[in-house]
Write a protein that holds these residues in place. Structure first.
Motif, PDB file in Angstrom:
ATOM      1  N   PHE A   4       0.839  -1.192   0.000  1.00 26.13           N
ATOM      2  CA  PHE A   4       0.000   0.000   0.000  1.00 26.13           C
ATOM      3  C   PHE A   4       0.879   1.249   0.000  1.00 26.13           C
ATOM      4  O   PHE A   4       1.855   1.347   0.745  1.00 26.13           O
ATOM      5  CB  PHE A   4      -0.947   0.003   1.194  1.00 26.13           C
ATOM      6  CG  PHE A   4      -1.957  -1.109   1.123  1.00 26.13           C
ATOM      7  CD1 PHE A   4      -3.070  -0.997   0.299  1.00 26.13           C
ATOM      8  CD2 PHE A   4      -1.768  -2.287   1.824  1.00 26.13           C
ATOM      9  CE1 PHE A   4      -3.985  -2.033   0.194  1.00 26.13           C
ATOM     10  CE2 PHE A   4      -2.680  -3.323   1.729  1.00 26.13           C
ATOM     11  CZ  PHE A   4      -3.794  -3.203   0.907  1.00 26.13           C
ATOM     12  N   VAL A 286     -11.276   0.026  -1.726  1.00 31.59           N
ATOM     13  CA  VAL A 286      -9.962  -0.406  -2.208  1.00 31.59           C
ATOM     14  C   VAL A 286      -9.986  -1.873  -2.643  1.00 31.59           C
ATOM     15  O   VAL A 286      -9.248  -2.276  -3.548  1.00 31.59           O
ATOM     16  CB  VAL A 286      -8.890  -0.168  -1.120  1.00 31.59           C
ATOM     17  CG1 VAL A 286      -7.539  -0.734  -1.545  1.00 31.59           C
ATOM     18  CG2 VAL A 286      -8.761   1.315  -0.804  1.00 31.59           C
ATOM     19  N   LEU A 319      -4.075   1.594   7.347  1.00 32.38           N
ATOM     20  CA  LEU A 319      -3.100   0.615   6.850  1.00 32.38           C
ATOM     21  C   LEU A 319      -3.290  -0.731   7.531  1.00 32.38           C
ATOM     22  O   LEU A 319      -3.218  -1.789   6.885  1.00 32.38           O
ATOM     23  CB  LEU A 319      -1.676   1.121   7.079  1.00 32.38           C
ATOM     24  CG  LEU A 319      -1.052   1.999   6.007  1.00 32.38           C
ATOM     25  CD1 LEU A 319       0.349   2.422   6.445  1.00 32.38           C
ATOM     26  CD2 LEU A 319      -0.990   1.290   4.665  1.00 32.38           C
ATOM     27  N   LEU A 322      -6.357  -2.379   5.996  1.00 32.51           N
ATOM     28  CA  LEU A 322      -6.116  -2.811   4.628  1.00 32.51           C
ATOM     29  C   LEU A 322      -5.251  -4.074   4.601  1.00 32.51           C
ATOM     30  O   LEU A 322      -5.535  -5.019   3.845  1.00 32.51           O
ATOM     31  CB  LEU A 322      -5.422  -1.695   3.835  1.00 32.51           C
ATOM     32  CG  LEU A 322      -6.292  -0.483   3.476  1.00 32.51           C
ATOM     33  CD1 LEU A 322      -5.424   0.670   2.991  1.00 32.51           C
ATOM     34  CD2 LEU A 322      -7.315  -0.864   2.397  1.00 32.51           C
ATOM     35  N   ARG A 323      -4.215  -4.100   5.395  1.00 27.18           N
ATOM     36  CA  ARG A 323      -3.330  -5.265   5.405  1.00 27.18           C
ATOM     37  C   ARG A 323      -4.011  -6.498   5.973  1.00 27.18           C
ATOM     38  O   ARG A 323      -3.716  -7.622   5.553  1.00 27.18           O
ATOM     39  CB  ARG A 323      -2.056  -4.924   6.175  1.00 27.18           C
ATOM     40  CG  ARG A 323      -1.149  -3.988   5.388  1.00 27.18           C
ATOM     41  CD  ARG A 323      -0.013  -3.427   6.205  1.00 27.18           C
ATOM     42  NE  ARG A 323       0.871  -2.614   5.359  1.00 27.18           N
ATOM     43  CZ  ARG A 323       1.646  -1.642   5.798  1.00 27.18           C
ATOM     44  NH1 ARG A 323       1.673  -1.335   7.096  1.00 27.18           N
ATOM     45  NH2 ARG A 323       2.427  -0.975   4.953  1.00 27.18           N
TER      46      ARG A 323
END
Length: 329
Positions: A4, A286, A319, A322-323
């Motif tokens: 990212f 995303v 973050l 998202l991860r």
């Protein structure tokens, strides 16, 4: 593992601010930082457009771990291919190998300033292919003398090269561009989560025995603790985004983008760009990129005025989410 990135949006922030944001993004743990390379902002409300390569030089010195890239530079008009190769090699040395060169066929908005006519898309791709060949040879350490259809080079050679060859990503959006550039670039760059595009790119490279490449995408977000304010900011500064590359590549000025987007409504922008404090909604927006096969996804936080607050309050938790949601391999 999906990587990212954080976008250094030169159209909406001044050079000193961009360096400060880059340092913060490095500290927070973004995997890469992607810088736009513009002469004009898309809309006057964005209000900036410093020289991307000057900013990246400062960022290379000020950061430590994060990868840097252009997203993307046009090597055919405003910059000539030997100059792009020199800039890329120098930045790779300064960053100790942390630089990826993103190239594309360009937009009229940025290239018309040198006073040349704006070619049709087929000719622009011809120019990009010829330029790419020159850049490849120079980055490989060759002395280049060349006379082609679009460019002439006289005894060019780079004297400062990084230890490892600079990798090159190419922005493509259609089948013909994939067929032309997948064999000669290292990585794919795109702005829409198109699984067919990724599949064609990967299939083309696999059929030629080429290494698996990274696929780099980008998505705007408008984080704000106030959703209405986030929508307003996205509308004022990013309503150009929905035009698509075929429109955006040909308009010459911010005033043209103002006219082209006069009938876009705030609610249209809110449907296209996740707006507000809901981090789960951003993750959901995303997700189509990794589902389409993108290995690297850069976030564009809309608006300079909320950039530091986004980095201070939201970027780290985002973050983590998202991860946790993205594929592990």
């Amino acid at each position: 593992m999906t990587r990212f990135g954080y976008t250094l949006m030169t159209e909406q922030s001044g050079p000193r601010e961009l360096v400060r944001y880059a340092v913060a993004a490095d500290r927070i743990g973004f995997d890469f930082e992607a810088s736009s390379d513009h002469y004009f902002p898309w809309l006057e409300a964005q209000g900036h457009s410093p020289h991307a390569w000057s900013v990246l030089g400062a960022v290379a010195h000020a950061t430590h771990d994060v990868e840097l890239m252009t997203y993307v530079t046009c090597p055919t008009m405003r910059y000539q291919p030997p100059v792009v190769a020199q800039m890329a090699a120098t930045l790779a040395v300064l960053s100790e190998g942390r630089f990826l060169l993103g190239l594309g066929a360009g937009e009229n908005l940025n290239e018309h300033v040198v006073g040349q006519r704006w070619p049709m898309v087929g000719e622009r791709h011809d120019m990009l292919e010829e330029a790419l060949g020159i850049v490849h040879k120079l980055l490989a350490g060759e002395r280049v003398t060349f006379e082609g259809t679009h460019f002439r080079v006289d005894s060019a050679q780079l004297w400062d090269l990084p230890d490892a060859r600079v990798q090159i990503g190419i922005a493509v959006s259609g089948e013909q561009a994939v067929a032309r550039f997948a064999p000669v670039a290292d990585h794919l760059v795109a702005t829409a989560p198109d699984p067919d595009l990724v599949r064609r790119w990967s299939t083309t490279r696999r059929s030629m025995g080429l290494p698996v490449s990274r696929t780099l995408g980008q998505i705007p977000i408008s984080w704000d603790r106030d959703r209405d304010a986030a929508i307003t900011r996205a509308y004022e500064q990013f309503r150009w985004f929905g035009g698509g590359w075929k429109v955006n590549a040909d308009l010459p000025t911010p005033q043209a983008f103002e006219a082209a987007t006069q009938f876009v409504r705030p609610e249209d922008v809110a449907r296209a760009i996740p707006c507000g404090p809901d981090l789960d909604a951003i993750v959901a927006a995303v997700a189509p990129y990794w589902e389409a096969g993108f290995t690297d996804i850069a976030l564009v936080q809309v608006g300079d005025e909320k950039q530091q607050e986004f980095l201070d309050l939201a970027a780290g938790p985002l973050l983590d989410l998202l991860r946790a949601a993205a594929p592990a391999d």
